[in-house]
Design a protein around this motif. Structure first.
Motif, PDB file in Angstrom:
ATOM      1  N   LEU A 112      12.726  48.819  33.850  1.00  0.00           N
ATOM      2  CA  LEU A 112      12.803  49.773  32.744  1.00  0.00           C
ATOM      3  C   LEU A 112      13.856  49.326  31.729  1.00  0.00           C
ATOM      4  O   LEU A 112      13.602  49.337  30.521  1.00  0.00           O
ATOM      5  N   GLU A 114       5.290  64.799  28.091  1.00  0.00           N
ATOM      6  CA  GLU A 114       6.497  64.197  27.545  1.00  0.00           C
ATOM      7  C   GLU A 114       7.025  64.951  26.323  1.00  0.00           C
ATOM      8  O   GLU A 114       8.227  64.982  26.078  1.00  0.00           O
ATOM      9  N   TYR A 130      13.047  49.721  39.843  1.00  0.00           N
ATOM     10  CA  TYR A 130      12.578  50.522  38.719  1.00  0.00           C
ATOM     11  C   TYR A 130      13.547  50.414  37.540  1.00  0.00           C
ATOM     12  O   TYR A 130      13.148  50.189  36.407  1.00  0.00           O
ATOM     13  N   LEU A 158      10.551  60.497  34.078  1.00  0.00           N
ATOM     14  CA  LEU A 158      10.035  61.740  33.498  1.00  0.00           C
ATOM     15  C   LEU A 158      10.108  62.894  34.495  1.00  0.00           C
ATOM     16  O   LEU A 158      10.436  64.023  34.141  1.00  0.00           O
ATOM     17  N   TYR A 216       7.371  49.250  36.033  1.00  0.00           N
ATOM     18  CA  TYR A 216       7.639  49.974  34.787  1.00  0.00           C
ATOM     19  C   TYR A 216       6.904  51.317  34.775  1.00  0.00           C
ATOM     20  O   TYR A 216       7.490  52.349  34.447  1.00  0.00           O
ATOM     21  N   LYS A 270       8.894  54.803  34.767  1.00  0.00           N
ATOM     22  CA  LYS A 270       8.714  55.762  33.683  1.00  0.00           C
ATOM     23  C   LYS A 270       8.291  57.122  34.235  1.00  0.00           C
ATOM     24  O   LYS A 270       8.837  58.164  33.842  1.00  0.00           O
ATOM     25  N   GLN A 271       7.369  57.100  35.174  1.00  0.00           N
ATOM     26  CA  GLN A 271       6.906  58.357  35.763  1.00  0.00           C
ATOM     27  C   GLN A 271       8.037  59.026  36.545  1.00  0.00           C
ATOM     28  O   GLN A 271       8.229  60.244  36.432  1.00  0.00           O
ATOM     29  N   LEU A 316      12.559  48.454  28.082  1.00  0.00           N
ATOM     30  CA  LEU A 316      12.865  49.427  27.032  1.00  0.00           C
ATOM     31  C   LEU A 316      14.160  49.125  26.277  1.00  0.00           C
ATOM     32  O   LEU A 316      14.214  49.264  25.064  1.00  0.00           O
TER      33      LEU A 316
END
Length: 183
Positions: free
Chosen positions: A140, A115, A136, A176, A168, A172-173, A144
């Protein structure tokens, strides 16, 4: 020692409760942009977000007599917007994945994403968030951006808390991954 919280009465809300037409317009103008953004982050559709926004304000104005300042008017309205957005998502018939019904997810087998090496740009991140699948993106955004915890999200979505955590983690994965690929 007793701790009490005092929520002050909003003069504009009170004028709306008395039926002053101009106050409704002013109240709408005060909150519309922020509420639209909340709806849009969940729905990823301008048209649907605008529809849900209008429905949310209609519901809020219709039930204004029930508003009792247990929270701020903005907080109350945001709850309405979130619930209506979630209901709109449910109409799309997307499927939540529950951790108990899927194979074990092994993060170690996936490519490692550092990250700290990713150069973040706000517009790029927004684009990537909007490209996430509905489930997703919803979890998220609620976690967030809206500040809900997993238990609250599970209650809002009527799913298991483990499901929100899984969604989540995967969101997030995936985010990214999209950022790293430059999509």
């Amino acid at each position: 020692m007793e701790l009490t919280v005092s929520i002050h009465r909003d003069e504009l809300v009170e004028r709306c409760k008395k039926g002053e037409a101009a106050s409704y317009k002013e109240l709408y103008q005060r909150y519309a942009k922020a509420m639209f953004n909340t709806c849009y982050r969940i729905l990823n559709s301008i048209d649907e977000a605008e529809d849900v926004l209008q429905e949310s304000f209609t519901e809020a104005f219709k039930n204004l007599h029930d508003f009792e300042y247990r929270t701020s008017f903005g907080g109350w309205l945001k709850q309405i917007c979130i619930h209506r957005s979630i209901n709109q998502l449910k109409k799309r018939k997307f499927r939540w994945e529950d951790i108990e019904t899927i194979s074990v997810y092994n993060i170690a087998e996936e490519d490692f994403i550092d990250e700290n090496e990713i150069a973040f740009k706000v517009e790029h991140i927004k684009k990537c968030i909007l490209s996430l699948p509905d489930g997703y993106r919803t979890v998220l955004s609620l976690y967030l951006l809206e500040g809900y915890d997993h238990q609250e999200i599970a209650e809002i979505l009527n799913v298991a808390e483990s499901t929100t955590r899984t969604q989540y983690m995967r969101a997030k994965q995936k985010l990214l991954q999209l950022l790293k690929e430059g999509i």
